[in-house]
Write a protein that holds these residues in place. Structure first.
Motif, PDB file in Angstrom:
ATOM      1  N   HIS A   1       0.874  -1.157   0.226  1.00  0.00           N
ATOM      2  CA  HIS A   1       0.177   0.381  -0.090  1.00  0.00           C
ATOM      3  C   HIS A   1       1.047   1.524  -0.005  1.00  0.00           C
ATOM      4  O   HIS A   1       0.944   1.826  -0.868  1.00  0.00           O
ATOM      5  CB  HIS A   1      -0.817   0.284   1.088  1.00  0.00           C
ATOM      6  N   LYS A   2       1.934   1.387   0.865  1.00  0.00           N
ATOM      7  CA  LYS A   2       2.931   2.605   0.544  1.00  0.00           C
ATOM      8  C   LYS A   2       3.299   2.493  -0.648  1.00  0.00           C
ATOM      9  O   LYS A   2       3.479   4.224  -1.241  1.00  0.00           O
ATOM     10  CB  LYS A   2       4.105   2.314   2.257  1.00  0.00           C
ATOM     11  N   VAL A   3       3.476   1.507  -1.326  1.00  0.00           N
ATOM     12  CA  VAL A   3       4.691   2.326  -2.410  1.00  0.00           C
ATOM     13  C   VAL A   3       3.982   2.201  -3.371  1.00  0.00           C
ATOM     14  O   VAL A   3       4.097   3.186  -4.389  1.00  0.00           O
ATOM     15  CB  VAL A   3       5.385   0.214  -3.029  1.00  0.00           C
ATOM     16  N   GLU A   4       2.844   1.587  -3.285  1.00  0.00           N
ATOM     17  CA  GLU A   4       1.041   2.408  -4.610  1.00  0.00           C
ATOM     18  C   GLU A   4       1.509   3.670  -4.544  1.00  0.00           C
ATOM     19  O   GLU A   4       0.923   4.145  -5.057  1.00  0.00           O
ATOM     20  CB  GLU A   4       0.118   2.236  -4.148  1.00  0.00           C
ATOM     21  N   GLU A   5       1.070   4.362  -2.738  1.00  0.00           N
ATOM     22  CA  GLU A   5       1.025   5.177  -2.397  1.00  0.00           C
ATOM     23  C   GLU A   5       2.292   6.735  -3.034  1.00  0.00           C
ATOM     24  O   GLU A   5       1.832   7.650  -3.795  1.00  0.00           O
ATOM     25  CB  GLU A   5       0.803   5.841  -1.063  1.00  0.00           C
ATOM     26  N   GLU A   6       3.407   6.142  -2.889  1.00  0.00           N
ATOM     27  CA  GLU A   6       4.600   6.260  -3.368  1.00  0.00           C
ATOM     28  C   GLU A   6       4.685   6.796  -4.960  1.00  0.00           C
ATOM     29  O   GLU A   6       4.796   8.003  -5.150  1.00  0.00           O
ATOM     30  CB  GLU A   6       6.006   6.010  -3.197  1.00  0.00           C
ATOM     31  N   CYS A   7       3.978   5.757  -5.283  1.00  0.00           N
ATOM     32  CA  CYS A   7       4.401   5.719  -7.261  1.00  0.00           C
ATOM     33  C   CYS A   7       2.988   6.365  -7.362  1.00  0.00           C
ATOM     34  O   CYS A   7       3.227   7.606  -8.696  1.00  0.00           O
ATOM     35  CB  CYS A   7       3.620   4.730  -7.963  1.00  0.00           C
ATOM     36  N   SER A   8       2.252   6.609  -7.083  1.00  0.00           N
ATOM     37  CA  SER A   8       0.886   7.489  -7.569  1.00  0.00           C
ATOM     38  C   SER A   8       1.385   8.869  -7.110  1.00  0.00           C
ATOM     39  O   SER A   8       0.273   9.652  -8.064  1.00  0.00           O
ATOM     40  CB  SER A   8      -0.553   6.685  -7.269  1.00  0.00           C
ATOM     41  N   SER A   9       1.923   9.193  -6.265  1.00  0.00           N
ATOM     42  CA  SER A   9       1.650  10.611  -5.998  1.00  0.00           C
ATOM     43  C   SER A   9       2.822  11.558  -7.240  1.00  0.00           C
ATOM     44  O   SER A   9       3.499  12.455  -6.933  1.00  0.00           O
ATOM     45  CB  SER A   9       2.525  10.795  -5.004  1.00  0.00           C
ATOM     46  N   HIS A  10       3.592  10.145  -7.663  1.00  0.00           N
ATOM     47  CA  HIS A  10       5.163  10.178  -8.545  1.00  0.00           C
ATOM     48  C   HIS A  10       4.182  10.734 -10.054  1.00  0.00           C
ATOM     49  O   HIS A  10       3.383   9.795 -10.645  1.00  0.00           O
ATOM     50  CB  HIS A  10       5.891   9.751  -8.754  1.00  0.00           C
TER      51      HIS A  10
END
Length: 177
Positions: free
Chosen positions: A35-44
């Protein structure tokens, strides 16, 4: 008092219970990380290829090397908008011009259409092929102030009466000179 079988069964149950709990814990941790990785990827913004990061000047140098192997600069101009812009602004890519009369051209040319640019373009290797005076004007304009290498391929008339029909070739030649 417990029998040996009951003690073994209790021990095995505890062990399986601990393994199940550890597995569930690892699964929950993995879900949190995902979930953290998905959030990080979606913010870039979307990842960019390395070639898109090259400055236009370096890309133009690479294009020069490519065209130096007798490939058409129109191949580059068809890849994407950025490559088309860089290719069209790099005058040295367009320094080879071949002037054909129509009869010769019909038999020997590779034709290109380029998104964003109207018309059809003809090449032999790296050379821009010009059949009309307008194509000669465009080719000379793309080449800018770089020295030109001009090849002239004209079908000579078989009879003296056919000389007026070869005036198109002379018009093309006069555009370059």
């Amino acid at each position: 008092m417990s029998t040996l079988a009951e003690v073994v069964q209790a021990t095995v149950s505890k062990q399986f219970g601990r393994q199940r709990e550890a597995k569930n814990l690892r699964f929950q941790e993995a879900k949190i990380v995902k979930h953290k990785v998905e959030e990080e990827c979606s913010s870039h913004p979307a990842p960019v290829s390395l070639i898109d990061m090259l400055p236009a000047e370096l890309l133009a140098d690479i294009f020069q090397a490519y065209v130096g192997f007798s490939y058409s600069p129109w191949n580059l101009a068809r890849v994407c908008t950025r490559w088309r812009d860089v290719a069209l602004r790099t005058a040295v890519l367009w320094s080879h011009i071949t002037i054909f009369d129509y009869q010769q051209a019909i038999r020997r040319l590779t034709s290109y259409s380029v998104p964003g640019i109207s018309g059809r373009f003809f090449t032999i290797g790296r050379s821009q092929v010009c059949i009309t005076p307008e194509q000669v004007d465009d080719a000379v304009s793309r080449a800018g102030s770089v020295p030109l290498k001009v090849i002239i391929m004209i079908t000579m008339p078989k009879k003296i009466e056919d000389i007026p029909s070869s005036t198109n070739s002379l018009n093309l030649l006069s555009k370059v000179l």
